[in-house]
Design a protein around this motif. Structure first.
Motif, PDB file in Angstrom:
ATOM      1  N   ALA A  29       0.825  -1.384  -0.087  1.00  0.00           N
ATOM      2  CA  ALA A  29       0.409  -0.238   0.339  1.00  0.00           C
ATOM      3  C   ALA A  29       0.882   1.416   0.070  1.00  0.00           C
ATOM      4  O   ALA A  29       0.376   2.396  -0.727  1.00  0.00           O
ATOM      5  CB  ALA A  29      -0.803  -0.354   1.161  1.00  0.00           C
ATOM      6  N   PHE A  30       2.427   0.985   0.684  1.00  0.00           N
ATOM      7  CA  PHE A  30       3.020   2.453   0.810  1.00  0.00           C
ATOM      8  C   PHE A  30       3.435   2.812  -0.388  1.00  0.00           C
ATOM      9  O   PHE A  30       3.447   4.246  -1.177  1.00  0.00           O
ATOM     10  CB  PHE A  30       3.906   2.101   1.656  1.00  0.00           C
ATOM     11  N   PRO A  31       3.911   1.696  -1.594  1.00  0.00           N
ATOM     12  CA  PRO A  31       4.155   2.266  -3.265  1.00  0.00           C
ATOM     13  C   PRO A  31       3.048   3.170  -3.885  1.00  0.00           C
ATOM     14  O   PRO A  31       3.483   3.694  -4.348  1.00  0.00           O
ATOM     15  CB  PRO A  31       5.000   1.242  -3.129  1.00  0.00           C
ATOM     16  N   PHE A  32       1.825   2.417  -4.066  1.00  0.00           N
ATOM     17  CA  PHE A  32       1.119   2.899  -3.720  1.00  0.00           C
ATOM     18  C   PHE A  32       0.263   4.013  -3.637  1.00  0.00           C
ATOM     19  O   PHE A  32       0.019   5.262  -4.334  1.00  0.00           O
ATOM     20  CB  PHE A  32      -0.512   1.899  -3.845  1.00  0.00           C
ATOM     21  N   TYR A  33       0.289   4.467  -2.456  1.00  0.00           N
ATOM     22  CA  TYR A  33       0.392   5.623  -1.590  1.00  0.00           C
ATOM     23  C   TYR A  33       1.157   6.995  -2.644  1.00  0.00           C
ATOM     24  O   TYR A  33       0.758   7.933  -3.079  1.00  0.00           O
ATOM     25  CB  TYR A  33      -0.001   6.075  -0.383  1.00  0.00           C
ATOM     26  N   ALA A  34       2.832   6.258  -2.444  1.00  0.00           N
ATOM     27  CA  ALA A  34       3.969   7.564  -2.992  1.00  0.00           C
ATOM     28  C   ALA A  34       3.532   7.311  -4.271  1.00  0.00           C
ATOM     29  O   ALA A  34       3.880   8.949  -4.904  1.00  0.00           O
ATOM     30  CB  ALA A  34       4.968   6.292  -3.022  1.00  0.00           C
ATOM     31  N   ILE A  35       3.364   6.003  -5.440  1.00  0.00           N
ATOM     32  CA  ILE A  35       3.245   6.875  -6.880  1.00  0.00           C
ATOM     33  C   ILE A  35       2.511   7.641  -6.464  1.00  0.00           C
ATOM     34  O   ILE A  35       1.753   8.669  -7.917  1.00  0.00           O
ATOM     35  CB  ILE A  35       3.344   5.858  -7.432  1.00  0.00           C
ATOM     36  N   ALA A  36       0.866   7.828  -6.242  1.00  0.00           N
ATOM     37  CA  ALA A  36      -0.483   8.472  -5.929  1.00  0.00           C
ATOM     38  C   ALA A  36      -0.066   9.627  -6.093  1.00  0.00           C
ATOM     39  O   ALA A  36      -0.416  10.803  -6.633  1.00  0.00           O
ATOM     40  CB  ALA A  36      -1.556   7.951  -5.380  1.00  0.00           C
ATOM     41  N   VAL A  37       0.382   9.950  -5.195  1.00  0.00           N
ATOM     42  CA  VAL A  37       0.564  11.295  -4.398  1.00  0.00           C
ATOM     43  C   VAL A  37       1.804  11.769  -5.229  1.00  0.00           C
ATOM     44  O   VAL A  37       1.053  13.061  -6.088  1.00  0.00           O
ATOM     45  CB  VAL A  37       1.630  11.297  -3.000  1.00  0.00           C
ATOM     46  N   LEU A  38       2.725  11.535  -5.811  1.00  0.00           N
ATOM     47  CA  LEU A  38       3.719  11.871  -6.305  1.00  0.00           C
ATOM     48  C   LEU A  38       2.925  12.243  -8.142  1.00  0.00           C
ATOM     49  O   LEU A  38       3.599  14.009  -8.388  1.00  0.00           O
ATOM     50  CB  LEU A  38       5.025  11.507  -6.704  1.00  0.00           C
ATOM     51  N   GLY A  39       2.409  11.690  -7.975  1.00  0.00           N
ATOM     52  CA  GLY A  39       2.102  11.609  -9.909  1.00  0.00           C
ATOM     53  C   GLY A  39       1.421  12.321 -10.245  1.00  0.00           C
ATOM     54  O   GLY A  39       1.570  13.707 -10.846  1.00  0.00           O
ATOM     55  N   ASN A  40       0.117  12.463  -9.325  1.00  0.00           N
ATOM     56  CA  ASN A  40      -0.583  13.660  -9.021  1.00  0.00           C
ATOM     57  C   ASN A  40      -0.255  15.082  -8.973  1.00  0.00           C
ATOM     58  O   ASN A  40      -1.008  15.848  -9.127  1.00  0.00           O
ATOM     59  CB  ASN A  40      -1.996  13.380  -8.175  1.00  0.00           C
ATOM     60  N   ILE A  41       0.566  15.348  -7.635  1.00  0.00           N
ATOM     61  CA  ILE A  41       0.919  16.471  -7.684  1.00  0.00           C
ATOM     62  C   ILE A  41       1.717  16.578  -8.665  1.00  0.00           C
ATOM     63  O   ILE A  41       1.291  18.056  -9.190  1.00  0.00           O
ATOM     64  CB  ILE A  41       2.295  16.231  -6.180  1.00  0.00           C
ATOM     65  N   THR A  42       2.561  16.216  -9.505  1.00  0.00           N
ATOM     66  CA  THR A  42       3.046  16.426 -10.783  1.00  0.00           C
ATOM     67  C   THR A  42       1.857  16.999 -11.541  1.00  0.00           C
ATOM     68  O   THR A  42       2.382  18.358 -12.554  1.00  0.00           O
ATOM     69  CB  THR A  42       3.593  15.076 -11.477  1.00  0.00           C
ATOM     70  N   LEU A  43       0.675  16.327 -11.671  1.00  0.00           N
ATOM     71  CA  LEU A  43       0.033  16.806 -13.090  1.00  0.00           C
ATOM     72  C   LEU A  43      -0.797  18.467 -12.183  1.00  0.00           C
ATOM     73  O   LEU A  43      -1.493  18.326 -12.990  1.00  0.00           O
ATOM     74  CB  LEU A  43      -0.850  15.431 -13.028  1.00  0.00           C
ATOM     75  N   LEU A  44      -0.694  18.557 -11.241  1.00  0.00           N
ATOM     76  CA  LEU A  44      -0.869  19.649 -11.290  1.00  0.00           C
ATOM     77  C   LEU A  44      -0.043  21.171 -10.935  1.00  0.00           C
ATOM     78  O   LEU A  44      -0.625  21.534 -11.059  1.00  0.00           O
ATOM     79  CB  LEU A  44      -1.184  19.828  -9.510  1.00  0.00           C
ATOM     80  N   ILE A  45       0.659  20.717 -12.463  1.00  0.00           N
ATOM     81  CA  ILE A  45       1.613  21.422 -12.960  1.00  0.00           C
ATOM     82  C   ILE A  45       0.665  22.339 -13.738  1.00  0.00           C
ATOM     83  O   ILE A  45       1.018  23.743 -14.136  1.00  0.00           O
ATOM     84  CB  ILE A  45       2.879  21.013 -13.557  1.00  0.00           C
TER      85      ILE A  45
END
Length: 306
Positions: A29-45
């Protein structure tokens, strides 16, 4: 039996038990959380990049924000259960978690529907695309989806708050899922569990799925009439990947809801795992599908980190 006693009606805390038998193995679950947070924060550009202020990218930014809220509402507590054995959650914290999960699940469904409509207009009516889906229209549509989510979900929390729980406080789940909680009260839960639950499911999920299905059916009809085989294959590949990601959200969500109503023979751990998947997997897939595979957006992300 008086319902005015807060101590009687509301236990001081609920106990989330997680997924029986897989507590220690759920480190994934932790990799899921890390990827989801980093990926979606990046999309907020998209929000700060004027060249990306187009309907598809604006809807994608809204979807990224939605997934950030969903992931943050669920996964920190879930990791606390599996890693530290800390399953206690106070009643009003539990109610808040339900509120955010239900609202932003509804918003995510609405965003997927809006993106399907955008895809339909862009392919089937390209000359009208910029006039139909202007930036103000996109913002208004996103705001409407959020307001509808709040209006439809708020009665869930109100009805649950008024129910007597008779000190029943063990939730057989890894997060505060609505359908698992409405089984705990000792009063009549038909208004909350069956009637209103089915109503919201059909209003939100049903209508969104119908519009998504119609949109992609019309897109497929137009694509099949293209003269270029290469263009057909490219368009079909894009549609197929998006439909697969959409199904990754809707299929587990419908499975979870329907098994609570009609699937009493399904093992509890299977139900809980599927209920986790529909909130864990899509936030990871969206940044990969829309970020990595969309050249214009990917170029901006690469430029940002150079």
């Amino acid at each position: 039996m008086s319902l005015n006693s807060t101590a009687f009606s509301h236990p001081p805390y609920f106990l989330l038990v997680g997924i029986p038998g897989v507590e220690k193995e759920f480190w994934v679950a932790f990799p899921f959380y890390a990827i989801a947070v980093l990926g979606n924060i990046t999309l907020l550009i998209i929000k700060v990049e004027p060249s990306l202020h187009e309907p598809m990218y604006l809807f994608l930014a809204m979807l990224a924000f939605t997934d950030l809220v969903l992931s943050t509402s669920i996964l920190p507590k879930m990791l606390g259960i599996f890693w530290l054995g800390f399953g206690k959650i106070r009643f009003f914290s539990c109610l808040a978690q339900l509120f955010f999960i239900r609202i932003f699940s509804s918003v995510e469904s609405g965003m997927l529907m809006a993106m399907a409509l955008d895809h339909y207009v862009a392919i089937c009516h390209p000359l009208w695309h910029s006039s139909i889906l202007s930036v103000p229209v996109v913002v208004a549509l996103g705001s409407l989806v959020l307001v509808c989510g709040v209006l439809l979900v708020s009665p869930f929390c109100f009805l649950l708050h008024r129910m007597p729980f008779c000190q029943h406080h063990v939730i057989s789940h890894s997060y505060r899922e609505h359908m698992a909680v409405v089984k705990l009260p000792c009063g009549d839960t038909r208004a909350n569990d069956v009637i209103y639950g089915l109503f919201v499911a059909f209003i939100v999920t049903g209508s969104d799925m119908i519009l998504i299905s119609v949109s992609y059916t019309m897109i497929l009809w137009v694509v099949m009439r293209l003269s270029s085989t290469e263009a057909q294959l490219k368009a079909c590949s894009t549609c197929a990947s998006r439909v697969c990601v959409i199904l990754a959200f809707y299929v587990p969500a419908l499975f979870t809801f329907l098994t609570h109503q009609f699937g009493q023979g399904i093992p509890p751990h299977v139900h809980i795992m599927v209920a986790n998947l529909y909130l864990l997997v899509p936030p990871v897939l969206y940044p990969i599908l829309y970020g990595v595979r969309t050249k214009k957006l990917w170029d901006r992300v690469v430029l940002l980190f150079q």
